[in-house]
Design a protein around this motif. Sequence first.
Motif, short mmCIF file in Angstrom:
data_model
loop_
_atom_site.label_atom_id
_atom_site.label_comp_id
_atom_site.label_asym_id
_atom_site.label_seq_id
_atom_site.Cartn_x
_atom_site.Cartn_y
_atom_site.Cartn_z
N MET A 90 1.86 12.40 -9.29
CA MET A 90 0.99 13.57 -9.31
C MET A 90 1.76 14.84 -8.94
SD MET A 90 -2.42 14.14 -6.97
CE MET A 90 -1.65 14.25 -5.36
N MET A 109 2.76 1.74 -3.19
CA MET A 109 1.84 2.26 -4.20
C MET A 109 1.55 3.73 -3.95
SD MET A 109 -1.37 -0.05 -5.38
CE MET A 109 -1.58 -1.07 -3.94
N GLY A 110 1.31 4.08 -2.68
CA GLY A 110 1.07 5.48 -2.34
C GLY A 110 2.23 6.35 -2.79
N THR A 117 -2.17 9.27 3.94
CA THR A 117 -2.46 9.56 2.53
C THR A 117 -3.40 10.74 2.38
OG1 THR A 117 -2.22 7.21 2.08
CG2 THR A 117 -3.29 8.52 0.39
N THR A 144 1.91 25.71 -4.57
CA THR A 144 2.12 24.46 -5.31
C THR A 144 3.46 23.85 -4.93
OG1 THR A 144 0.92 25.48 -7.13
CG2 THR A 144 2.05 23.42 -7.60
N PHE A 192 -2.26 4.28 7.38
CA PHE A 192 -2.06 4.47 5.94
C PHE A 192 -2.99 5.54 5.37
CE2 PHE A 192 -3.16 3.71 1.53
CZ PHE A 192 -1.91 3.84 0.95
N TRP A 193 -4.29 5.40 5.63
CA TRP A 193 -5.23 6.37 5.03
C TRP A 193 -5.13 7.73 5.67
CZ3 TRP A 193 -6.60 5.46 0.37
CH2 TRP A 193 -6.70 4.13 -0.08
N VAL A 200 2.21 6.54 -6.77
CA VAL A 200 1.10 7.31 -7.34
C VAL A 200 1.21 8.79 -7.00
CG1 VAL A 200 -1.39 7.66 -7.20
CG2 VAL A 200 -0.48 5.34 -7.39
N VAL A 201 1.45 9.08 -5.73
CA VAL A 201 1.42 10.49 -5.31
C VAL A 201 2.63 11.26 -5.84
CG1 VAL A 201 1.34 12.05 -3.34
CG2 VAL A 201 0.04 9.94 -3.30
N TRP A 241 0.86 -1.19 0.00
CA TRP A 241 0.00 0.00 0.00
C TRP A 241 0.89 1.23 0.00
CZ3 TRP A 241 -3.33 -1.08 5.02
CH2 TRP A 241 -3.90 -2.37 4.93
N LEU A 292 -1.32 15.82 2.23
CA LEU A 292 -1.44 16.74 1.10
C LEU A 292 -1.98 18.10 1.50
CD1 LEU A 292 -0.65 15.67 -1.74
CD2 LEU A 292 -1.33 13.81 -0.25
N TRP A 293 -2.48 18.23 2.74
CA TRP A 293 -3.08 19.50 3.20
C TRP A 293 -2.08 20.36 3.95
CZ3 TRP A 293 -8.51 20.62 2.83
CH2 TRP A 293 -9.28 19.58 2.27
N TRP A 298 5.14 24.13 -2.15
CA TRP A 298 5.23 23.51 -0.82
C TRP A 298 4.25 22.36 -0.65
CZ3 TRP A 298 9.49 23.24 1.31
CH2 TRP A 298 10.42 24.27 1.13
N TRP A 299 3.22 22.36 -1.47
CA TRP A 299 2.38 21.16 -1.58
C TRP A 299 3.26 20.03 -2.09
CZ3 TRP A 299 0.86 19.13 -6.57
CH2 TRP A 299 -0.14 18.18 -6.55
#
Lengths: 540, 243
Positions: free
Chosen positions: A232, A224-225, A309, A262, A305-306, A228-229, A221, A313-314, A264-265
Motif C-alpha cells: 500500500m 503478512m502485515g 498495525t 504522504t 500486533f493490532w 500488505v502494508v 501475522w 500509520l497515524w 512521511w506516512w
Amino acid sequence: MSVSYKVEICIIFIITLLVFVLGVAILGYGRQTGYVLHGYMIALTAGWGLVHLINRANEPEPKLPLEYNDAACKWGVLACFGWGLIGFTLGDILAWQLAIPSLNGDMFWSNFGRIRPIHTTAVIFGFAGNALIATSFYVVQRTSRTRLASEVLPWFVLVGYNLFVFLAVTGYPMGITQSKEYAEAEWYADLILVFAWVGYLMLYMRTLARRAEPHIYVANWYYMGFIVVIAMLHVVNNLSMPIDISYAKSYSLFAGVQDAMTQWWYGHNAVGFLLTAGFLGMMYYFLPKAVNRPIFSYRLSIIGFWGITFLYLWVGSHHLHYTALPDWVQYLGMSMSIILLVPSWGTVFNGILTINGAWDKVRTDPAVRFMMVAMLFYGLTTFEGSFLAIRPVNTLSHYTDWTVGHVHAGALGWVAFMTFGAMYKMVPWIWRREGTYSLRLEAWHFWLALSGTLIYVGAMWNSGITQALMWQTYDANGNFVYAFIDTVEAMRPYYFARAIGGLLYLIGACLGAYNIYMTVRGPGMAPAPAAQRPVLQPAE
Amino acid sequence: MSTRHQKLERSGIGFAVSILFVASLGGLFEIAPLFTIENTIEKVEGIRPYTPLELAGRDIYVREGCYACHSQMIRTLRSDVERYGHFSLAAESMYDHPHQWGSKRTGPDLARVGTKYSDAWHVAHLANPRDFVKGSVMPGYAFLLDQRLDTNHLKGALTAMRRVGVPYTDAQIANAETDANRQADIMADHKQDLTESYGDSVQVRDFDGQPTQLTEMDALVAYLQMLGTLVDFDAFDVEENDR
C-alpha cells in the motif's frame, strides 16, 4: 502436467514478458546513459527469466520431494549479506566524508548527496528486505508445516526484488533519483518492485492456505502485515508522471504539503512495517526457537500486533512538527506516537520474558545474545521515538543528528542485531550443519557490533543536542551567539567518533559474513528427520 | 477477545484483509482531508509555476540529492524565523513535485536563500565551498560549470508537470526551450516576454558568469535565487491563515 501448474507458469511468463518489453523500450528509446544501461539490465534479467520459464514449461512437471523448499531462501541469505556489506561500507564512507569533506572527491558520482541514498537503500531494502524475504520463506513453511506453494514464484520474487534494489542503487550515482527520502528509486524500478511484491503476497497467501496447522502463527501475522502494508505504501507514495519513455525522470503526483505528508506516512511506515513488523515476525519465530521456550503471552501478541498495525500509520506527521503542515495533523500524529509506546513495549516484554527459564543461553549462545540485545534496542528506540514525537522535544532532534542517531539505534541495534541472531540460527538449519563455523567469531561479532552501535548512537545524541541548542542560543541582547558554520564545526569530533563506531560495526559484519560463509562451506549433516519435514497433504 | 481472534487466525485472506483495513485508517483520516480542507494551502499572492530554467535547476537540485543536507522548510520557531526569515507557507511549495522540505540540516535551510547572496558568490561557493566558508563540509559542484544544460526535455517536463496539476499554458509549454535560453541571456533582450508569461518576479540575467553558454550551473543558481522570493509577506495576514 497439471492445469494449475501450467496456468501459473503462463501468468508468470506474461508478467516477465511485460518487464522484458519495458526493458527493451527503455534501452531503445532512452536518452541518458544510465537509463539505457538500466534498460539492458532489465531486458537481460527478464530475458533470462523467460528462457528459464520456457525450459520449465517444456519439461515434465517435477515430482516434488516431501521436503521444505529452501533453495530461494539460501540465495536470500546471500543477497542479505552481500547488500549488507555494501550498505555498511558506504555508510562508513559517508561518515568519513562528513568528518573529512575532501573525501567527497567533488566528482558528480562521488558526492555525499548521491552516495547517501545508496547507503539507505542498500541497507533498508537490500540487507533488511532480503533478510525478511529469506526468513519469511523459512518461517511460513515451518509454522504451516507445508512446502512453499510454488516452485517458480520464490525465484520470481527474489530476482525481481533484487533487480529493483540493483536498479535503485546504481541509478543514484548516475543521477537517477526522485529525492523522496527512502523512496528515491524512479518509476520503472518502482514498477518492477510492484510486480515482485504482488508475487510475494500471492506466494505467501497460497502457502498459508496450504497449511497443515489450523491457526496462523503470530510470526506470520507480522510477515503478512509487512507485505500488505508495504504494498500500500509503495504504490501510493510513488505515484508519479514520467516525462516520457525516453527519460528516467518523473514528477510525483502530489505536491508540497500533501506530498510531504504522504512521504512521511510512507517514510515512517517503511520503518514501521519493513524495519519493525517484519523483524517482529522474525523475532516471534527465531527467539522462542533459539531458547526453546514458548511465547510468554498470547494476549500480548494480539495487543501488540493490532496496536502496531493500527497506530503506526497515524504517526508520520511527527516528522513535520512546526512546519507548514496544518497543526491538527501534527497534534494527531504526536498523540498517536505517544500511545504507540504501549503496543511497542508490550511486544518488548513479550520477547524478553520469553527468555525466562533459559537466560543461561544469553551467556552461552551469541545468537541468543544478539536477539536479546535486539529486543532491548527495540525498547530503547521505540521509547526514544515516542519521546522525540513530542513537539518541544522535537525542536532538539528535528533537522539534527539526534534523528540520525535514533534511526541507527533502530537499524544497527534492533534490525541488524535481530538479523544476525536469526541468521546464525537459520543458516546451519537450512544448510544442515551442526552449528555455525565458530562461536568465538560470533561472540567477536557481537561485541564489535555492540560497541560500534553505542559509540555511533552516543556520538549522534551529543552532536544532535549540541547543534540544536547552539542554533537556539541567544545573547543578552537577543542576538544569535553562533553562526550556522560554528555549529557545523562543533560537530567535527562527533563525526569522527561516528565514523569509528561505524567502522567497528563494519568489521563485525565482515566477521559475521566470513563465519556464515565458512558455515556453508563446512561439513553437512544427515537428511532431516521426519519431525522436520512437511506433513503429507491429502490428495486434492 | 482471544476466542474471537482465534477464529480470525484460521483465515489467511480474512487476516490479510483485516490488516489492510486497519492499516488504511491512518492515511484516510490524516492525508485525504489535506486534499479537501480548503485552508490547507493558504491563499497568497505571487505564487507561480517555475520557469523552465528554474525547473531545470530544481531537477538538478533533486538529482544531486541536496535534500540530504538542506531543508526547505522554515518552522514557526523563533530560532528558525530569526535565522532564515518568515516561516514557510504550504502555498510556497504548492507546485513542488516532489516537495523538498528535507529532514536534516547538515547545511543551512534554503527556503529563503533567494537574493541573499550574489550569483557570483553562489557559483564560486558551489564550485569550491571551503574557499568561502571555512569549516564547511559541503562537497564541491564545479562540474556543473562544464555541463551544458539539456533543454530538449523541457517541453516534456512542463507537460508532465501540467498533467500532475501545475497550470502551465500551451504557450509556456511550446516556448519552454526558448524561455530557458532567454532567461539566462546576459543582454536580457526578451525579459518582457518572460515577465509577461511568468510574472514580474522572474529574474533574467546570465547566472553562471559564462555568458556564451547555458550550463547546469545557470539553471541551479536561477533556481536558488528565486527560492522564497515569490510571496510578499507585508501583505500576508497570519491570523487569517491560522489552521
